[in-house]
Design a protein around this motif. Structure first.
Motif, PDB file in Angstrom:
ATOM      1  N   ASP A 129       0.832  -1.213   0.000  1.00  0.00           N
ATOM      2  CA  ASP A 129       0.000   0.000   0.000  1.00  0.00           C
ATOM      3  C   ASP A 129       0.864   1.258   0.000  1.00  0.00           C
ATOM      4  N   LYS A 130       1.954   1.265   0.778  1.00  0.00           N
ATOM      5  CA  LYS A 130       2.836   2.439   0.844  1.00  0.00           C
ATOM      6  C   LYS A 130       3.551   2.657  -0.491  1.00  0.00           C
ATOM      7  N   ALA A 133       1.053   4.068  -2.891  1.00  0.00           N
ATOM      8  CA  ALA A 133       0.788   5.478  -2.578  1.00  0.00           C
ATOM      9  C   ALA A 133       1.892   6.370  -3.155  1.00  0.00           C
ATOM     10  N   LYS A 137       1.640   9.272  -6.542  1.00  0.00           N
ATOM     11  CA  LYS A 137       2.046  10.680  -6.507  1.00  0.00           C
ATOM     12  C   LYS A 137       2.714  11.126  -7.806  1.00  0.00           C
TER      13      LYS A 137
END
Length: 197
Positions: A129-130, A133, A137
């Motif tokens: 998930d990180k 993310a 961006k």
């Protein structure tokens, strides 16, 4: 035909160890650098004089066991499960391209690569998930991942510092992902048995 241009493995191993006899790096963490898994990583503070001049985030998956030592938070021992984290690596103002300026003691961010943030994750889903993310961006055509699996006889700090150095020197826009497998990271260890760990 053509094989006679290669040196025997024993010769390569001797040269490798002559090259590797140097100080082993440490991350330079203290408890204030550790961020909880569900917390937001603070924006890096950079300084062209006192360092770091830039910070490279690296997402780490490792088969190494967690250690109680923040200078090297993962040991050379094999873990029964994978561990996951993010380490933010500070680049010193005195950095020269192609070099990893390191210390075997607590690094000085004005002169050495040093970890500014360490964020361990509880499981692989948080890790994924990180990374997703971070990718989100970026513009759709710039969503790339730069993966390194380090070689034999590297400690944890040496290997993440090298990836940060490459990402910084080449100004790679990709998300840096690192796999660290359990090796002893000792210049005195036998050359290839550690690779079979």
């Amino acid at each position: 035909m053509g094989h006679d241009c290669f040196a025997p493995a024993s010769v390569l191993a001797r040269h490798y160890y002559a090259f590797r006899v140097r100080a082993r790096a440490v991350l330079g963490l203290d408890p204030s650098n550790v961020v909880k898994a569900n917390a937001t990583v603070p924006a890096p503070a950079t300084n062209d004089k006192t360092g770091p001049k830039a910070v490279v985030p690296i997402f780490v998956a490792t088969g190494r066991q967690r250690a109680d030592d923040l200078s090297l938070p993962y040991s050379s021992k094999r873990s029964p499960t994978l561990n996951f984290a993010r380490v933010d690596i500070g680049i010193p103002p005195t950095h020269k391209n192609g070099e990893v300026e390191k210390s075997s003691h607590k690094p000085n961010s004005a002169h050495h690569f040093a970890t500014t943030t360490f964020q361990p994750y509880d499981n692989g889903q948080i890790f994924i998930d990180k990374i997703n993310a971070e990718l989100a961006k970026r513009p759709a055509d710039k969503r790339e991942v730069f993966i390194i699996v380090h070689g034999c006889n590297n400690n944890f700090a040496d290997s993440v510092f090298r990836q940060a150095q490459i990402a910084y020197d080449y100004d790679l826009p990709a998300v840096a992902v690192h796999y660290s497998w359990p090796t002893r990271g000792l210049a005195t260890a036998p050359a290839f048995p550690c690779c079979r760990n």
